[in-house]
Scaffold this motif. Structure first.
Motif, PDB file in Angstrom:
ATOM      1  N   ARG A  27       0.856  -1.177   0.000  1.00 36.75           N
ATOM      2  CA  ARG A  27       0.000   0.000   0.000  1.00 36.75           C
ATOM      3  C   ARG A  27       0.893   1.228   0.000  1.00 36.75           C
ATOM      4  O   ARG A  27       1.826   1.328   0.793  1.00 36.75           O
ATOM      5  CB  ARG A  27      -0.892   0.014   1.245  1.00 36.75           C
ATOM      6  N   GLY A  28       0.607   2.150  -0.923  1.00 38.27           N
ATOM      7  CA  GLY A  28       1.429   3.343  -1.066  1.00 38.27           C
ATOM      8  C   GLY A  28       0.744   4.562  -0.476  1.00 38.27           C
ATOM      9  O   GLY A  28      -0.437   4.804  -0.729  1.00 38.27           O
ATOM     10  N   PHE A  29       1.513   5.330   0.292  1.00 38.63           N
ATOM     11  CA  PHE A  29       0.996   6.565   0.871  1.00 38.63           C
ATOM     12  C   PHE A  29       2.072   7.636   0.809  1.00 38.63           C
ATOM     13  O   PHE A  29       3.258   7.341   0.677  1.00 38.63           O
ATOM     14  CB  PHE A  29       0.524   6.335   2.312  1.00 38.63           C
ATOM     15  N   CYS A  30       1.655   8.882   0.891  1.00 40.10           N
ATOM     16  CA  CYS A  30       2.607   9.992   0.844  1.00 40.10           C
ATOM     17  C   CYS A  30       3.359  10.059   2.168  1.00 40.10           C
ATOM     18  O   CYS A  30       2.746  10.101   3.238  1.00 40.10           O
ATOM     19  CB  CYS A  30       1.882  11.310   0.584  1.00 40.10           C
ATOM     20  N   SER A  31       4.680  10.094   2.089  1.00 35.16           N
ATOM     21  CA  SER A  31       5.507  10.145   3.298  1.00 35.16           C
ATOM     22  C   SER A  31       5.498  11.534   3.939  1.00 35.16           C
ATOM     23  O   SER A  31       5.881  11.668   5.097  1.00 35.16           O
ATOM     24  CB  SER A  31       6.945   9.724   2.986  1.00 35.16           C
ATOM     25  N   LYS A  32       5.013  12.536   3.216  1.00 36.63           N
ATOM     26  CA  LYS A  32       4.959  13.894   3.781  1.00 36.63           C
ATOM     27  C   LYS A  32       3.634  14.168   4.490  1.00 36.63           C
ATOM     28  O   LYS A  32       3.623  14.703   5.595  1.00 36.63           O
ATOM     29  CB  LYS A  32       5.190  14.944   2.688  1.00 36.63           C
ATOM     30  N   CYS A  33       2.511  13.834   3.857  1.00 36.38           N
ATOM     31  CA  CYS A  33       1.203  14.176   4.436  1.00 36.38           C
ATOM     32  C   CYS A  33       0.401  12.964   4.884  1.00 36.38           C
ATOM     33  O   CYS A  33      -0.611  13.108   5.570  1.00 36.38           O
ATOM     34  CB  CYS A  33       0.384  15.024   3.467  1.00 36.38           C
ATOM     35  N   SER A  55      -3.449   8.186   1.838  1.00 35.75           N
ATOM     36  CA  SER A  55      -3.535   6.846   1.261  1.00 35.75           C
ATOM     37  C   SER A  55      -3.772   6.994  -0.231  1.00 35.75           C
ATOM     38  O   SER A  55      -4.706   7.671  -0.648  1.00 35.75           O
ATOM     39  CB  SER A  55      -4.713   6.083   1.890  1.00 35.75           C
ATOM     40  N   LEU A  56      -2.929   6.361  -1.049  1.00 33.12           N
ATOM     41  CA  LEU A  56      -2.998   6.568  -2.494  1.00 33.12           C
ATOM     42  C   LEU A  56      -3.163   5.290  -3.309  1.00 33.12           C
ATOM     43  O   LEU A  56      -4.076   5.194  -4.120  1.00 33.12           O
ATOM     44  CB  LEU A  56      -1.739   7.299  -2.976  1.00 33.12           C
ATOM     45  N   PHE A  57      -2.248   4.319  -3.143  1.00 27.15           N
ATOM     46  CA  PHE A  57      -2.169   3.184  -4.057  1.00 27.15           C
ATOM     47  C   PHE A  57      -2.265   1.838  -3.344  1.00 27.15           C
ATOM     48  O   PHE A  57      -1.676   1.651  -2.278  1.00 27.15           O
ATOM     49  CB  PHE A  57      -0.858   3.229  -4.843  1.00 27.15           C
ATOM     50  N   PHE A  58      -2.986   0.924  -3.954  1.00 26.15           N
ATOM     51  CA  PHE A  58      -3.086  -0.470  -3.524  1.00 26.15           C
ATOM     52  C   PHE A  58      -2.483  -1.278  -4.663  1.00 26.15           C
ATOM     53  O   PHE A  58      -3.028  -1.283  -5.764  1.00 26.15           O
ATOM     54  CB  PHE A  58      -4.566  -0.833  -3.306  1.00 26.15           C
ATOM     55  N   ASP A  59      -1.352  -1.923  -4.417  1.00 21.76           N
ATOM     56  CA  ASP A  59      -0.561  -2.493  -5.497  1.00 21.76           C
ATOM     57  C   ASP A  59      -0.272  -3.975  -5.287  1.00 21.76           C
ATOM     58  O   ASP A  59       0.546  -4.334  -4.430  1.00 21.76           O
ATOM     59  CB  ASP A  59       0.753  -1.716  -5.592  1.00 21.76           C
ATOM     60  N   PRO A  60      -0.941  -4.872  -6.046  1.00 19.88           N
ATOM     61  CA  PRO A  60      -0.651  -6.304  -5.940  1.00 19.88           C
ATOM     62  C   PRO A  60       0.788  -6.597  -6.364  1.00 19.88           C
ATOM     63  O   PRO A  60       1.289  -6.027  -7.340  1.00 19.88           O
ATOM     64  CB  PRO A  60      -1.640  -6.951  -6.906  1.00 19.88           C
ATOM     65  N   LEU A  61       1.452  -7.491  -5.640  1.00 15.82           N
ATOM     66  CA  LEU A  61       2.849  -7.809  -5.926  1.00 15.82           C
ATOM     67  C   LEU A  61       3.018  -8.794  -7.067  1.00 15.82           C
ATOM     68  O   LEU A  61       4.044  -8.802  -7.735  1.00 15.82           O
ATOM     69  CB  LEU A  61       3.536  -8.336  -4.664  1.00 15.82           C
TER      70      LEU A  61
END
Length: 131
Positions: free
Chosen positions: A69-75, A78-84
């Motif tokens: 799961r991708g999120f902004c490290s500054k604010c 929650s942005l991206f849900f990414d299957p491996l």
């Protein structure tokens, strides 16, 4: 072209493909509720149609052996849900709330409703999948 960003705009993205209602869902699993504070409304887009600017500000949390799961490290957005498993899944999920431009889509279904919070009801008439 659909554009979006995190809250502080450090991470910006563009999607060159259309956003299809069949690829939208609201996930009520415990992990998505913890990650977003409620449930995750997202759309699946082909990986090759997603362009990300500011990727150095994306932090990835491997929430299972199957997904990150991708999120902004500054604010913290929650942005991206990414299957491996990219051979099985050629898509990335994007939080619908992160789009800056109209998505011109609607939710298609609810998933993991067996894990939904006890503080709300789902009564919009969309299909509900237990898992």
């Amino acid at each position: 072209m659909h554009k979006g960003s995190c809250l502080c705009r450090a991470v910006r993205f563009e999607v060159s493909s259309s956003l299809e209602t069949t690829a939208t869902d609201a996930c009520h699993c415990k992990q998505c509720r913890k990650w977003t504070g409620h449930f995750l409304a997202s759309v699946e887009v082909p990986r090759d149609s997603l362009l990300i600017n500011g990727s150095e500000y994306i932090s990835w949390h491997h929430s299972s052996e199957k997904v990150r799961r991708g999120f902004c490290s500054k604010c913290g957005s929650s942005l991206f849900f990414d299957p491996l498993d990219t051979t099985k899944h050629n898509w990335t999920g994007i939080a619908l709330g992160s789009f800056d431009t109209p998505t011109e889509t609607t939710l298609g279904q609810h998933i993991f409703v067996a894990e939904k919070g006890d503080y709300y009801e789902i009564n919009d008439g969309l299909p509900q999948n237990e898992y």
